[in-house]
Write a protein that holds these residues in place. Structure first.
Motif, PDB file in Angstrom:
ATOM      1  N   GLU A 175       0.665  -1.103   0.226  1.00  0.00           N
ATOM      2  CA  GLU A 175      -0.035   0.152   0.151  1.00  0.00           C
ATOM      3  C   GLU A 175       0.949   1.336  -0.222  1.00  0.00           C
ATOM      4  OE1 GLU A 175      -2.117  -1.196   3.514  1.00  0.00           O
ATOM      5  OE2 GLU A 175      -2.691  -2.986   2.287  1.00  0.00           O
ATOM      6  N   MET A 176       2.170   1.174   0.667  1.00  0.00           N
ATOM      7  CA  MET A 176       3.045   2.277   0.684  1.00  0.00           C
ATOM      8  C   MET A 176       4.416   1.979   0.655  1.00  0.00           C
ATOM      9  SD  MET A 176       2.705   5.606   3.230  1.00  0.00           S
ATOM     10  CE  MET A 176       4.159   6.833   3.340  1.00  0.00           C
ATOM     11  N   VAL A 177       5.348   2.532   0.228  1.00  0.00           N
ATOM     12  CA  VAL A 177       6.853   2.425   0.211  1.00  0.00           C
ATOM     13  C   VAL A 177       7.399   3.457   0.808  1.00  0.00           C
ATOM     14  CG1 VAL A 177       8.790   1.867  -0.901  1.00  0.00           C
ATOM     15  CG2 VAL A 177       6.684   1.054  -2.030  1.00  0.00           C
ATOM     16  N   SER A 178       8.266   3.533   1.959  1.00  0.00           N
ATOM     17  CA  SER A 178       8.828   4.645   1.981  1.00  0.00           C
ATOM     18  C   SER A 178      10.527   4.345   2.072  1.00  0.00           C
ATOM     19  CB  SER A 178       8.908   4.765   3.578  1.00  0.00           C
ATOM     20  OG  SER A 178       7.309   4.915   4.083  1.00  0.00           O
ATOM     21  N   ALA A 179      11.418   5.439   1.779  1.00  0.00           N
ATOM     22  CA  ALA A 179      12.581   5.043   1.433  1.00  0.00           C
ATOM     23  C   ALA A 179      13.475   6.323   1.717  1.00  0.00           C
ATOM     24  CB  ALA A 179      12.860   4.474   0.042  1.00  0.00           C
ATOM     25  N   LYS A 180      14.852   6.160   1.949  1.00  0.00           N
ATOM     26  CA  LYS A 180      15.616   7.147   2.281  1.00  0.00           C
ATOM     27  C   LYS A 180      16.214   7.619   1.191  1.00  0.00           C
ATOM     28  CE  LYS A 180      18.356   8.296   6.712  1.00  0.00           C
ATOM     29  NZ  LYS A 180      19.229   7.476   7.370  1.00  0.00           N
ATOM     30  N   ALA A 181      15.858   8.746   0.307  1.00  0.00           N
ATOM     31  CA  ALA A 181      16.475   9.305  -0.587  1.00  0.00           C
ATOM     32  C   ALA A 181      17.531  10.031  -0.192  1.00  0.00           C
ATOM     33  CB  ALA A 181      15.711   9.956  -1.782  1.00  0.00           C
ATOM     34  N   GLN A 182      18.627  10.545  -1.239  1.00  0.00           N
ATOM     35  CA  GLN A 182      19.730  11.339  -0.808  1.00  0.00           C
ATOM     36  C   GLN A 182      19.179  12.884  -0.678  1.00  0.00           C
ATOM     37  OE1 GLN A 182      23.178  10.794  -1.056  1.00  0.00           O
ATOM     38  NE2 GLN A 182      22.985   9.010  -2.267  1.00  0.00           N
ATOM     39  N   SER A 183      17.870  12.887  -0.882  1.00  0.00           N
ATOM     40  CA  SER A 183      17.192  14.357  -0.661  1.00  0.00           C
ATOM     41  C   SER A 183      16.296  14.247   0.589  1.00  0.00           C
ATOM     42  CB  SER A 183      16.383  14.666  -1.911  1.00  0.00           C
ATOM     43  OG  SER A 183      15.577  13.499  -2.108  1.00  0.00           O
ATOM     44  N   GLY A 184      16.145  13.008   1.187  1.00  0.00           N
ATOM     45  CA  GLY A 184      15.309  13.100   2.141  1.00  0.00           C
ATOM     46  C   GLY A 184      14.470  11.888   2.202  1.00  0.00           C
ATOM     47  N   GLU A 185      13.573  11.570   3.159  1.00  0.00           N
ATOM     48  CA  GLU A 185      12.570  10.515   3.196  1.00  0.00           C
ATOM     49  C   GLU A 185      11.620  10.665   2.336  1.00  0.00           C
ATOM     50  OE1 GLU A 185      13.172   7.940   5.773  1.00  0.00           O
ATOM     51  OE2 GLU A 185      11.442   6.930   5.174  1.00  0.00           O
ATOM     52  N   LEU A 186      11.236   9.556   1.492  1.00  0.00           N
ATOM     53  CA  LEU A 186      10.191   9.662   0.461  1.00  0.00           C
ATOM     54  C   LEU A 186       8.940   8.622   0.828  1.00  0.00           C
ATOM     55  CD1 LEU A 186      12.049   9.272  -2.984  1.00  0.00           C
ATOM     56  CD2 LEU A 186      11.007  11.385  -2.158  1.00  0.00           C
ATOM     57  N   GLY A 187       7.775   9.196   0.603  1.00  0.00           N
ATOM     58  CA  GLY A 187       6.543   8.227   0.973  1.00  0.00           C
ATOM     59  C   GLY A 187       6.059   8.005  -0.309  1.00  0.00           C
ATOM     60  N   ILE A 188       5.686   6.867  -0.684  1.00  0.00           N
ATOM     61  CA  ILE A 188       5.261   6.589  -2.215  1.00  0.00           C
ATOM     62  C   ILE A 188       3.866   5.905  -2.061  1.00  0.00           C
ATOM     63  CG2 ILE A 188       5.627   5.681  -4.563  1.00  0.00           C
ATOM     64  CD1 ILE A 188       8.671   6.262  -3.622  1.00  0.00           C
ATOM     65  N   LEU A 189       2.961   6.319  -2.783  1.00  0.00           N
ATOM     66  CA  LEU A 189       1.726   5.840  -2.517  1.00  0.00           C
ATOM     67  C   LEU A 189       1.378   5.448  -4.211  1.00  0.00           C
ATOM     68  CD1 LEU A 189      -0.255   8.340  -0.394  1.00  0.00           C
ATOM     69  CD2 LEU A 189       0.296   5.909   0.579  1.00  0.00           C
ATOM     70  N   PRO A 190       0.169   4.697  -4.306  1.00  0.00           N
ATOM     71  CA  PRO A 190      -0.209   4.186  -5.843  1.00  0.00           C
ATOM     72  C   PRO A 190      -0.370   5.489  -6.521  1.00  0.00           C
ATOM     73  CG  PRO A 190      -1.145   2.668  -4.198  1.00  0.00           C
ATOM     74  CD  PRO A 190      -0.305   3.711  -3.495  1.00  0.00           C
ATOM     75  N   GLY A 191      -0.200   5.565  -7.872  1.00  0.00           N
ATOM     76  CA  GLY A 191      -0.511   6.734  -8.524  1.00  0.00           C
ATOM     77  C   GLY A 191       0.432   7.949  -8.507  1.00  0.00           C
ATOM     78  N   HIS A 192       1.850   7.490  -7.768  1.00  0.00           N
ATOM     79  CA  HIS A 192       2.817   8.750  -7.704  1.00  0.00           C
ATOM     80  C   HIS A 192       3.370   8.944  -9.036  1.00  0.00           C
ATOM     81  CE1 HIS A 192       6.589  10.477  -6.465  1.00  0.00           C
ATOM     82  NE2 HIS A 192       5.992  10.450  -5.290  1.00  0.00           N
ATOM     83  N   ILE A 193       3.688  10.208  -9.317  1.00  0.00           N
ATOM     84  CA  ILE A 193       4.236  10.659 -10.711  1.00  0.00           C
ATOM     85  C   ILE A 193       5.712  10.003 -10.825  1.00  0.00           C
ATOM     86  CG2 ILE A 193       3.128  12.948 -10.807  1.00  0.00           C
ATOM     87  CD1 ILE A 193       5.824  14.182  -9.627  1.00  0.00           C
ATOM     88  N   PRO A 194       5.702   9.518 -11.903  1.00  0.00           N
ATOM     89  CA  PRO A 194       7.075   8.983 -12.307  1.00  0.00           C
ATOM     90  C   PRO A 194       8.399   9.713 -11.841  1.00  0.00           C
ATOM     91  CG  PRO A 194       5.578   8.828 -14.377  1.00  0.00           C
ATOM     92  CD  PRO A 194       4.934   9.569 -13.218  1.00  0.00           C
TER      93      PRO A 194
END
Ligand code: ATP
Length: 134
Positions: free
Chosen positions: A21-40
């Motif tokens: 349902e959701m992915v969170s990851a630590k990008a170089q620019s900070g924490e990212l939270g990704i839900l379905p439908g996120h922009i590419p």
């Protein structure tokens, strides 16, 4: 509940594949939270935990840097190394942490220092993911 397919892939092969349902990851620019439908998008990752939310549970995968690619219904993570919490050998990670700490204390050249610093980060990340402390 909408989901997106997540694949975590390393040079040794696939480590994780599931609909979440959701992915969170630590990008170089900070924490990212990704839900379905996120922009590419494409983002470089730090050494850190990837959190995968699924049916009220959160699974953790330790990732040693790499890249995350987002499409509306799919997230692909390409990493040099990645381990699910249940696949982590915590004694090995503790030994790697101690080794890296010893190298950081011994005054050596910058290259050794940087290598030891990265090894320490990988080891601490694995210990934290194993212990669910993320
Ligand atoms: P070590 O010094 O213990 O080898 P490292 O950080 O140098 O640690 P990597 O180069 O990141 O190790 O990884 C090499 C391979 O070993 C990868 O396939 C990685 O998934 C695996 N690996 C490393 N540490 C662990 C661990 N503690 N538990 C399970 N697999 C591990």
């Amino acid at each position: 509940m909408k989901t997106l397919t997540v694949s975590i892939v390393t040079p040794d092969g696939p480590v994780y594949e599931s609909d979440v349902e959701m992915v969170s990851a630590k990008a170089q620019s900070g924490e990212l939270g990704i839900l379905p439908g996120h922009i590419p998008m494409v983002a470089p990752l730090q050494i850190g935990a990837v959190r995968l939310k699924k049916g009220g549970n959160t699974e953790l995968v330790a990732v040693s840097g790499g890249f995350l690619e987002v499409r509306p219904d799919k997230v692909t993570i390409l990493a040099q190394a990645a381990e699910k919490a249940s696949d982590i050998d915590v004694e090995r990670a503790k030994a790697a942490k101690e080794r890296a700490e010893r190298r950081l204390q011994a005054k050596q050249d910058d290259i050794d220092f940087k290598r030891a610093e990265l090894a320490l980060k990988r080891a601490m990340n694995r210990i934290n993911v194993y212990e669910g402390r993320i």
